[in-house]
Design a protein around this motif. Sequence first.
Motif, mmCIF file in Angstrom:
data_model
loop_
_atom_site.group_PDB
_atom_site.id
_atom_site.type_symbol
_atom_site.label_atom_id
_atom_site.label_comp_id
_atom_site.label_asym_id
_atom_site.label_seq_id
_atom_site.Cartn_x
_atom_site.Cartn_y
_atom_site.Cartn_z
ATOM 1 N N LYS A 158 0.850 -1.189 0.000
ATOM 2 C CA LYS A 158 0.000 0.000 0.000
ATOM 3 C C LYS A 158 0.886 1.240 0.000
ATOM 4 C CE LYS A 158 -3.675 -2.519 0.471
ATOM 5 N NZ LYS A 158 -4.728 -2.580 -0.506
ATOM 6 N N SER A 159 0.307 2.383 -0.303
ATOM 7 C CA SER A 159 1.076 3.617 -0.287
ATOM 8 C C SER A 159 0.317 4.680 0.497
ATOM 9 C CB SER A 159 1.360 4.109 -1.712
ATOM 10 O OG SER A 159 0.155 4.519 -2.314
ATOM 11 N N VAL A 160 1.049 5.720 0.842
ATOM 12 C CA VAL A 160 0.484 6.814 1.628
ATOM 13 C C VAL A 160 0.884 8.123 0.970
ATOM 14 C CG1 VAL A 160 0.588 8.009 3.832
ATOM 15 C CG2 VAL A 160 0.565 5.531 3.777
ATOM 16 N N SER A 161 -0.057 9.013 0.855
ATOM 17 C CA SER A 161 0.225 10.380 0.434
ATOM 18 C C SER A 161 -0.067 11.264 1.637
ATOM 19 C CB SER A 161 -0.670 10.797 -0.728
ATOM 20 O OG SER A 161 -0.396 10.005 -1.858
ATOM 21 N N TYR A 162 0.848 12.168 1.931
ATOM 22 C CA TYR A 162 0.630 13.042 3.080
ATOM 23 C C TYR A 162 1.122 14.437 2.748
ATOM 24 C CZ TYR A 162 5.593 12.475 3.998
ATOM 25 O OH TYR A 162 6.945 12.478 3.889
ATOM 26 N N GLU A 163 0.614 15.378 3.500
ATOM 27 C CA GLU A 163 1.009 16.774 3.340
ATOM 28 C C GLU A 163 0.994 17.400 4.716
ATOM 29 O OE1 GLU A 163 -0.912 20.828 1.488
ATOM 30 O OE2 GLU A 163 -1.369 18.930 0.533
ATOM 31 N N TRP A 164 2.007 18.219 5.021
ATOM 32 C CA TRP A 164 2.019 18.917 6.291
ATOM 33 C C TRP A 164 2.599 20.302 6.104
ATOM 34 C CZ3 TRP A 164 6.498 20.396 8.909
ATOM 35 C CH2 TRP A 164 7.688 19.840 8.454
ATOM 36 N N THR A 165 2.189 21.204 6.984
ATOM 37 C CA THR A 165 2.692 22.567 6.950
ATOM 38 C C THR A 165 3.070 22.973 8.368
ATOM 39 O OG1 THR A 165 0.474 23.479 7.257
ATOM 40 C CG2 THR A 165 1.250 23.242 4.987
ATOM 41 N N ALA A 166 4.010 23.895 8.478
ATOM 42 C CA ALA A 166 4.422 24.427 9.771
ATOM 43 C C ALA A 166 4.198 25.928 9.768
ATOM 44 C CB ALA A 166 5.892 24.113 10.030
ATOM 45 N N VAL A 167 3.664 26.439 10.852
ATOM 46 C CA VAL A 167 3.385 27.859 10.985
ATOM 47 C C VAL A 167 4.180 28.390 12.168
ATOM 48 C CG1 VAL A 167 1.563 29.557 11.387
ATOM 49 C CG2 VAL A 167 1.063 27.480 10.088
ATOM 50 N N GLY A 168 4.877 29.497 11.990
ATOM 51 C CA GLY A 168 5.548 30.143 13.101
ATOM 52 C C GLY A 168 7.038 29.898 13.186
#
Length: 166
Positions: free
Chosen positions: A133-143
């Motif tokens: 199986k595969s995973v797609s992810y996205e994340w952001t950092a603020v500050g």
Amino acid sequence: MFNTPLPTVNELPSTRKLVRSTVIALLTAVGLLVTVVMPSEYAVDPTGVGRALGLTQMGELKIILAQEALADATPPQASAPAPAMQVAQVQPVAKPVAQPAPTPTSALKTNQMSVTLKPGEGTEIKLEVLKGKSVSYEWTAVGGPVNFDTHGEPYNVEMGYFHSYS
């Protein structure tokens, strides 16, 4: 039998010189312990020199990493949710790589979470993915900047083994 001649009594240091050298070595060792070793290893800085040199932050990071390692080593217990610790949004999306699921419903699963971190704190977000199986992810950092490491740890392998993803 000796390659060098033995020193004479006049060439040997006096008891006073030996005591003086020992006291100087002891004071130097205590000074290094208080100004370098304690701040960098244990985040204890009674003089403030460790903070000025950036050693106390290194000691604080070591303590945090040791606590995380200890938490990872203990089996998980059912408890209240952990407090938020990171400024990041993580959106893991698990989807099949090979063939779509035979059911008419969507095969995608979407999760979103927000974690808040204080300076010097850290957290680990884990996702279990089945083989193939595969995973797609996205994340952001603020500050501000966030250090991160993406890696995989397969089941039934030697302790400390991991696969890093860049």
